[in-house]
Design a protein around this motif. Structure first.
Motif, PDB file in Angstrom:
ATOM      1  N   VAL A  19       0.847  -1.205   0.000  1.00 46.86           N
ATOM      2  CA  VAL A  19       0.000   0.000   0.000  1.00 46.86           C
ATOM      3  C   VAL A  19       0.878   1.248   0.000  1.00 46.86           C
ATOM      4  O   VAL A  19       0.625   2.198  -0.744  1.00 46.86           O
ATOM      5  CB  VAL A  19      -0.964   0.010   1.203  1.00 46.86           C
ATOM      6  N   GLN A  92      -7.854  -0.114   7.680  1.00 52.18           N
ATOM      7  CA  GLN A  92      -7.777  -1.270   6.795  1.00 52.18           C
ATOM      8  C   GLN A  92      -7.802  -2.509   7.673  1.00 52.18           C
ATOM      9  O   GLN A  92      -6.845  -2.787   8.396  1.00 52.18           O
ATOM     10  CB  GLN A  92      -6.486  -1.185   5.985  1.00 52.18           C
ATOM     11  N   ALA A 115      -7.742  -2.961   1.389  1.00 53.44           N
ATOM     12  CA  ALA A 115      -6.388  -2.586   0.951  1.00 53.44           C
ATOM     13  C   ALA A 115      -6.392  -1.965  -0.439  1.00 53.44           C
ATOM     14  O   ALA A 115      -5.678  -0.997  -0.697  1.00 53.44           O
ATOM     15  CB  ALA A 115      -5.471  -3.807   0.987  1.00 53.44           C
TER      16      ALA A 115
END
Length: 127
Positions: A19, A92, A115
């Motif tokens: 990420v 998340q 995500a």
């Protein structure tokens, strides 16, 4: 300055953070910092300073069932609770305590995401 702060509370966190890499690639002018529950005081100090100095900040907290406690991250959370700042907090994964903490603070923009949604949310908020 615009910033992205990634906090990994997951029980099995990895050194590589996809990420974070996606956000860095999509928004190269945004200051990015990532830390986890084992980060030392110096890194936490830099994260706190980043939160205070950035004009707009997205904070993404990754958590799971085995997530670490919030004890050493409380100064960062307290900074997030300050009113009048342009910040977005993304969660998340699942963390009931964090969800309760943010649900009673309507002045903090908070959103639970997957995500795959993080880079788009960061771009939408910072651009």
């Amino acid at each position: 300055m615009q910033a992205f702060l990634y906090i990994d509370l997951a029980a099995n966190n990895a050194y590589r953070k996809p990420v974070v890499e996606l956000v860095q690639k999509a928004l190269p002018t945004v200051t990015v910092l990532d830390l986890d529950s084992r980060s030392d005081e110096l890194l936490q100090h830099y994260a706190l300073r980043l939160l205070r100095e950035a004009e707009r900040t997205v904070v993404c907290i990754k958590a799971d069932d085995g997530a670490a406690g919030l004890g050493n991250l409380m100064p960062l959370l307290e900074e997030l609770f300050q009113e009048g700042r342009q910040r977005l907090v993304l969660l998340q994964g699942e963390h009931p305590r964090l969800q309760r903490i943010f649900s009673v603070r309507p002045h903090v923009a908070f959103k639970a995401v997957g995500a795959g949604e993080v880079p788009a949310e960061v771009s939408a908020f910072l651009l």
